[in-house]
Enzyme design. Structure first.
Site, PDB file in Angstrom:
ATOM      1  N   ASN A   9      50.435  14.004 -50.086  1.00  0.00           N
ATOM      2  CA  ASN A   9      51.351  14.491 -51.127  1.00  0.00           C
ATOM      3  C   ASN A   9      50.565  15.027 -52.338  1.00  0.00           C
ATOM      4  O   ASN A   9      50.836  14.662 -53.478  1.00  0.00           O
ATOM      5  CB  ASN A   9      52.321  13.384 -51.556  1.00  0.00           C
ATOM      6  CG  ASN A   9      53.475  13.923 -52.397  1.00  0.00           C
ATOM      7  OD1 ASN A   9      53.690  15.126 -52.474  1.00  0.00           O
ATOM      8  ND2 ASN A   9      54.194  13.024 -53.037  1.00  0.00           N
ATOM      9  N   GLU A  35      50.131  17.962 -46.266  1.00  0.00           N
ATOM     10  CA  GLU A  35      50.679  18.219 -47.605  1.00  0.00           C
ATOM     11  C   GLU A  35      49.574  18.120 -48.667  1.00  0.00           C
ATOM     12  O   GLU A  35      49.719  17.447 -49.680  1.00  0.00           O
ATOM     13  CB  GLU A  35      51.846  17.273 -47.911  1.00  0.00           C
ATOM     14  CG  GLU A  35      52.828  17.882 -48.894  1.00  0.00           C
ATOM     15  CD  GLU A  35      54.118  17.086 -49.078  1.00  0.00           C
ATOM     16  OE1 GLU A  35      54.949  17.543 -49.886  1.00  0.00           O
ATOM     17  OE2 GLU A  35      54.296  16.025 -48.444  1.00  0.00           O
ATOM     18  N   ASP A 149      52.615  14.250 -40.063  1.00  0.00           N
ATOM     19  CA  ASP A 149      53.924  13.913 -40.609  1.00  0.00           C
ATOM     20  C   ASP A 149      54.962  14.717 -39.840  1.00  0.00           C
ATOM     21  O   ASP A 149      55.063  15.934 -39.999  1.00  0.00           O
ATOM     22  CB  ASP A 149      53.949  14.256 -42.109  1.00  0.00           C
ATOM     23  CG  ASP A 149      55.293  13.992 -42.752  1.00  0.00           C
ATOM     24  OD1 ASP A 149      56.234  13.559 -42.051  1.00  0.00           O
ATOM     25  OD2 ASP A 149      55.420  14.247 -43.968  1.00  0.00           O
ATOM     26  N   ASN A 151      58.240  14.201 -40.041  1.00  0.00           N
ATOM     27  CA  ASN A 151      59.493  14.260 -40.799  1.00  0.00           C
ATOM     28  C   ASN A 151      60.714  13.910 -39.953  1.00  0.00           C
ATOM     29  O   ASN A 151      61.815  14.423 -40.169  1.00  0.00           O
ATOM     30  CB  ASN A 151      59.662  15.636 -41.464  1.00  0.00           C
ATOM     31  CG  ASN A 151      59.145  15.649 -42.893  1.00  0.00           C
ATOM     32  OD1 ASN A 151      59.462  14.754 -43.675  1.00  0.00           O
ATOM     33  ND2 ASN A 151      58.338  16.632 -43.242  1.00  0.00           N
ATOM     34  N   HIS A 246      53.482   8.305 -48.795  1.00  0.00           N
ATOM     35  CA  HIS A 246      53.225   7.943 -47.403  1.00  0.00           C
ATOM     36  C   HIS A 246      52.065   6.955 -47.371  1.00  0.00           C
ATOM     37  O   HIS A 246      51.367   6.758 -48.372  1.00  0.00           O
ATOM     38  CB  HIS A 246      52.832   9.171 -46.581  1.00  0.00           C
ATOM     39  CG  HIS A 246      53.929  10.166 -46.373  1.00  0.00           C
ATOM     40  ND1 HIS A 246      54.547  10.368 -45.160  1.00  0.00           N
ATOM     41  CD2 HIS A 246      54.500  11.052 -47.226  1.00  0.00           C
ATOM     42  CE1 HIS A 246      55.448  11.322 -45.274  1.00  0.00           C
ATOM     43  NE2 HIS A 246      55.454  11.753 -46.527  1.00  0.00           N
TER      44      HIS A 246
END
Length: 257
Positions: A9, A35, A149, A151, A246
């Site tokens: 992130n 990300e 990830d 999602n 995360h």
């Protein structure tokens, strides 16, 4: 081979929080990040090289401060590639392929659909394209680790209060059906080979003390091809690592000589 996957992130924010100290201790052979929200020139690669990660692949999104994936390896990368061959999604920096010996690592950041119907529709398009990409790759590279990830929470055990989330992106019936089909095509969810316990999450909202109360979602996975199952040594979720919303996930495989 020890591989850690982590949605950071924002790599610059995670580095500022001390991520490198953790990385030195964790010491994976390969680190796959999602990300990253940065260009290659936005952070110092030398600090990773100083830890032994001599092979670095960055796939940034064209849009600044958005998406992006990266692979850092102490092992020789024999071949690498970026994207899945779709101009729209490849501009978002979502996939890296790295071949290390007879193993291929695919680092993926699957789109979120939480911002509305248009993005949810694009997410479903990406899922189909990505599955086709993996199916094609398996024809020439049967030993694949697909980490990142996703999602998506695959099953009710992977999300808190599943009955409350059935209409939310990330736990929609069509997303879970895609995951079923994906696994049934000859893939293995490595974590569930070792751990069938509930409340094993990898993402928590920043709201309402969700992380402190472990009210989370399991969105991050190491999925491997069936050919690698016999070489699987361990798979773990490291919930106490807190440089992002995360946490990292780890898989360890035996490498063949």
């Amino acid at each position: 081979m020890k591989v850690i996957s982590y949605n950071v992130n924002g790599i610059r924010a995670s580095l500022n929080k001390g991520m490198l100290d953790w990385l030195k201790q964790a010491n994976p052979d390969v680190l796959c990040l999602q990300e990253i929200k940065a260009l290659e020139t936005d952070f110092d690669l030398e600090q990773f090289k100083n830890l032994g990660y001599k092979h670095i692949i960055i796939n940034s999104a064209q849009k600044k401060g958005y998406s992006g994936v990266a692979v850092f390896s102490k092992l020789n990368i024999d071949y690498s590639d970026k994207g899945i061959g779709n101009d729209f999604f490849d501009a978002e920096g979502r996939v890296i392929r790295a071949d290390i010996g007879d193993v291929t690592i695919v680092c993926v950041y699957i789109p979120s659909g939480t911002s509305g119907e248009e993005r949810q529709s694009l997410k479903m398009q990406f899922l189909d394209l990505f599955h086709n990409y993996i199916n094609e790759l398996k024809k020439t590279r049967p030993n694949i680790i697909i980490c990142g990830d996703y999602n998506i929470c695959h099953k009710p055990i992977d999300i808190n209060k599943p009955e409350k989330h059935e209409t939310m992106s990330g736990f929609l019936p069509e997303e879970r059906a895609w995951f079923d089909k994906y696994i049934d095509s000859g893939l293995v969810d490595t974590f569930r080979e070792f751990n069938q316990e509930p409340e094993q999450y990898t993402w928590w909202s920043f709201r309402a003390n969700a992380r402190a109360n472990n009210v989370g979602w399991r969105l991050d996975y190491h999925i491997i091809t069936e050919d690698l199952r016999s070489r699987l040594k361990s798979a773990e979720i490291h919930q106490k690592v807190m440089f992002s919303d995360h946490c990292p996930v780890l898989v360890e495989l035996r490498m063949e000589n």
